[in-house]
Design an enzyme around this catalytic site. Structure first.
Site, short mmCIF file in Angstrom:
data_model
loop_
_atom_site.label_atom_id
_atom_site.label_comp_id
_atom_site.label_asym_id
_atom_site.label_seq_id
_atom_site.Cartn_x
_atom_site.Cartn_y
_atom_site.Cartn_z
N SER A 36 -19.12 46.24 -25.60
CA SER A 36 -17.94 46.12 -26.86
C SER A 36 -16.70 45.66 -27.05
CB SER A 36 -17.98 47.99 -26.64
OG SER A 36 -17.18 48.97 -25.43
N GLU A 38 -12.85 45.56 -27.32
CA GLU A 38 -11.02 46.17 -27.90
C GLU A 38 -10.08 45.35 -28.16
OE1 GLU A 38 -9.61 49.49 -24.83
OE2 GLU A 38 -7.68 48.20 -24.77
N GLY A 129 -2.83 59.37 -22.79
CA GLY A 129 -1.57 58.45 -23.06
C GLY A 129 -0.22 58.60 -21.78
N ASP A 130 1.30 57.38 -21.88
CA ASP A 130 1.67 57.50 -20.89
C ASP A 130 3.45 58.19 -21.60
OD1 ASP A 130 0.31 56.84 -18.55
OD2 ASP A 130 0.18 55.56 -19.68
N HIS A 171 -6.71 57.36 -10.76
CA HIS A 171 -6.12 57.32 -12.00
C HIS A 171 -4.49 57.33 -11.46
CE1 HIS A 171 -2.04 58.79 -14.57
NE2 HIS A 171 -2.99 57.77 -15.76
N ALA A 174 -2.74 60.87 -9.93
CA ALA A 174 -3.92 61.66 -9.83
C ALA A 174 -3.76 62.52 -8.57
CB ALA A 174 -5.36 61.62 -10.18
N PHE A 238 0.80 43.97 -14.82
CA PHE A 238 -0.05 45.23 -15.81
C PHE A 238 -0.45 45.60 -14.76
CE2 PHE A 238 -2.71 46.73 -18.77
CZ PHE A 238 -1.89 47.02 -19.47
N HIS A 288 -17.70 46.57 -21.82
CA HIS A 288 -16.50 47.06 -22.03
C HIS A 288 -15.11 46.02 -22.14
CE1 HIS A 288 -14.28 48.93 -25.54
NE2 HIS A 288 -12.76 49.18 -24.43
C1 LIG Z 1 -10.14 52.62 -21.40
C2 LIG Z 1 -8.76 53.21 -21.63
C3 LIG Z 1 -8.66 52.45 -22.69
C4 LIG Z 1 -7.17 52.85 -23.09
N1 LIG Z 1 -6.13 53.33 -24.73
C5 LIG Z 1 -4.66 53.63 -24.05
C6 LIG Z 1 -4.45 53.73 -25.70
O1 LIG Z 1 -4.51 53.24 -26.30
N2 LIG Z 1 -2.77 53.67 -25.26
C7 LIG Z 1 -2.10 54.54 -24.39
O2 LIG Z 1 -0.74 54.87 -24.42
N3 LIG Z 1 -3.26 55.06 -23.54
C8 LIG Z 1 -4.11 54.20 -23.17
N4 LIG Z 1 -4.67 54.16 -21.93
C9 LIG Z 1 -4.25 53.80 -20.46
C10 LIG Z 1 -4.21 55.69 -20.33
O3 LIG Z 1 -3.49 56.70 -21.95
C11 LIG Z 1 -3.21 56.22 -19.70
O4 LIG Z 1 -4.45 55.43 -18.07
C12 LIG Z 1 -2.99 57.72 -19.29
O5 LIG Z 1 -2.42 57.83 -18.47
C13 LIG Z 1 -4.48 58.40 -18.62
O6 LIG Z 1 -4.81 58.94 -19.77
P1 LIG Z 1 -6.13 59.85 -19.34
O7 LIG Z 1 -6.73 59.71 -20.92
O8 LIG Z 1 -6.92 59.47 -18.76
O9 LIG Z 1 -5.58 60.93 -19.24
P2 LIG Z 1 -6.25 62.58 -18.69
O10 LIG Z 1 -7.42 62.49 -18.17
O11 LIG Z 1 -5.41 63.46 -18.54
O12 LIG Z 1 -5.91 62.23 -17.25
C14 LIG Z 1 -4.51 61.64 -17.19
C15 LIG Z 1 -3.68 62.28 -16.00
O13 LIG Z 1 -3.85 63.55 -15.22
C16 LIG Z 1 -4.36 64.67 -14.29
N5 LIG Z 1 -4.82 65.45 -13.99
C17 LIG Z 1 -5.79 66.34 -15.82
N6 LIG Z 1 -5.54 67.24 -15.77
C18 LIG Z 1 -4.97 67.82 -15.06
C19 LIG Z 1 -4.10 69.16 -14.87
N7 LIG Z 1 -5.01 70.11 -15.61
N8 LIG Z 1 -3.47 69.33 -14.27
C20 LIG Z 1 -2.36 68.17 -13.30
N9 LIG Z 1 -3.00 66.61 -13.25
C21 LIG Z 1 -4.20 66.70 -14.23
C22 LIG Z 1 -6.15 63.09 -14.07
O14 LIG Z 1 -6.27 63.18 -12.38
C23 LIG Z 1 -4.95 61.47 -14.41
O15 LIG Z 1 -3.96 61.22 -12.84
C24 LIG Z 1 -5.86 53.35 -21.64
C25 LIG Z 1 -6.82 53.19 -20.57
C26 LIG Z 1 -8.25 53.43 -20.28
C27 LIG Z 1 -8.95 53.24 -19.16
#
Ligand SMILES: Cc1cc2nc3c(=O)[nH]c(=O)nc-3n(C[C@H](O)[C@H](O)[C@H](O)COP(=O)(O)OP(=O)(O)OC[C@H]3O[C@@H](n4cnc5c(N)ncnc54)[C@H](O)[C@@H]3O)c2cc1C
Length: 316
Positions: A36, A38, A129-130, A171, A174, A238, A288
């Site tokens: 895949s 991106e 997201g961040d 992460h 985390a 990055f 990917h």
């Molecule tokens: C394949 C891939 C594609 C991406 N694409 C994009 C994109 O298109 N746009 C963009 O803006 N960003 C993108 N990102 C970056 C991503 O948004 C960031 O890494 C973001 O910080 C975490 O997203 P996540 O979905 O992993 O979050 P989550 O899975 O929600 O985790 C985020 C953090 O919170 C912690 N956590 C989870 N639940 C809890 C809780 N209940 N209490 C406390 N902590 C908790 C986790 O351990 C982790 O440290 C991408 C990352 C990857 C790996």
């Protein structure tokens, strides 16, 4: 179900499948891997053209899906949507739309998801997201707090195929490696069908991560995210932000190539090709690629993996 007794799910198959050495020869036993790609949504007309040149070059490799990122805080919402819809209209590729939940109320996120479903999009990469640079992450008061909540919400909107993010090097924010792995498991248990990893350069870190995933009861594929690097300085910057480490051997390899982009590209190709071959030799058969909208390195690495352009492949 006892994971040890069932070799039908991908992770078990990858970890117990046949190993082979040398460059791959296509055969019934070693079919080419599934890929895949991106892309990011273009900001300008010139970048739009670059993206579509890239898509045309990679489409004949018949990727399982191609994903389009969502800018930080949803800043590219319209451009992501436009790119995904154009992929649907003008190609036979299967698009996956990235969607984040940071900074937006639930109904706004659900609206975006509904628009995708209505347009014919069936695959979402669901992410938290961040926060903007320099700020700590805080959930929107009326929003989905974490990606797991978004996955649960999307399941209620429609029957999407959902991918989520995984972090072999944990992460950056985390609470602990165990907590992060538990979060990944919860995202998959909530209905995601695969995870795509943050890119990594130390392959053994990823392979150890697969073992941890399996031990945690995860069965879904944890698809390695491969970043072919040709601009090393940019990759360092990055990687620092997203928590991917740069091994010392890699820094040494790129040393002295600061003014030599052609050699850097060749090194990037060798590094990524070596990495995917190692993964392939360890049984991994899905990859990917973070293409950065540039096709050449990805195309060549796919070729090394045994994937060939097909005239009967996806049309563009
Ligand atoms: C394949 C891939 C594609 C991406 N694409 C994009 C994109 O298109 N746009 C963009 O803006 N960003 C993108 N990102 C970056 C991503 O948004 C960031 O890494 C973001 O910080 C975490 O997203 P996540 O979905 O992993 O979050 P989550 O899975 O929600 O985790 C985020 C953090 O919170 C912690 N956590 C989870 N639940 C809890 C809780 N209940 N209490 C406390 N902590 C908790 C986790 O351990 C982790 O440290 C991408 C990352 C990857 C790996």
């Amino acid at each position: 179900m006892d994971a040890g007794a069932d070799s039908s799910f991908p992770l078990q198959r990858w970890l117990t499948g046949p190993r082979f050495t040398g460059l791959p020869a296509r055969s019934v036993n070693h079919p080419p891997p599934k890929l895949s790609f991106e892309f990011f949504p273009p900001r300008t007309e010139a970048l739009e053209q670059q993206l579509w040149t890239c898509i045309k070059r990679l489409a004949p490799l018949q990727p399982r899906f191609v994903s389009v990122t969502y800018g930080a805080g949803g800043t590219t919402q319209a451009r992501t949507h436009a790119t995904v819809v154009r992929l649907l209209r003008e190609t036979s590729l299967v698009p996956a739309a990235h969607l984040t939940c940071v900074g937006a109320p639930r109904d706004a996120v659900e609206d975006v998801a509904r628009q995708y479903w209505d347009a014919g999009v069936r695959h979402i990469v669901a992410l938290r997201g961040d926060a903007p640079p320099g700020q700590a992450y805080a959930p929107h008061p009326g929003g989905y707090a974490y990606a797991v909540d978004l996955v649960e919400g999307l399941r209620k909107v429609a029957d999407f195929d959902i991918s989520v993010a995984a972090y072999p090097e944990v992460h950056p924010s985390a609470s602990s490696p165990v907590g992060d792995l538990d979060n990944l498991k919860r995202k998959l248990d909530a209905g995601a069908t695969r995870a795509i990893t943050q890119y990594f350069f130390d392959t053994s870190v990823y392979l150890r991560f697969l073992d941890l995933c399996l031990a945690a009861g995860i069965k879904a594929p944890i698809v390695p995210g491969i970043m072919p690097v040709s601009n090393f300085a940019q990759a360092v910057k990055f990687s620092d932000m997203c928590g991917a480490s740069i091994p010392a051997w890699m820094t040494q390899l790129f040393q002295g190539t600061e003014d030599d982009p052609e050699t850097r590209r060749m090194l990037g190709l060798v590094i990524a090709a070596e990495q995917v071959r190692l993964l392939q030799a360890n049984g991994v058969d899905e990859f990917h690629f973070y293409t950065l909208n540039r096709p050449d390195l990805t195309f060549a690495i796919a070729h090394v993996l045994g994937v060939r352009a097909s005239g009967g492949g996806a049309s563009v």
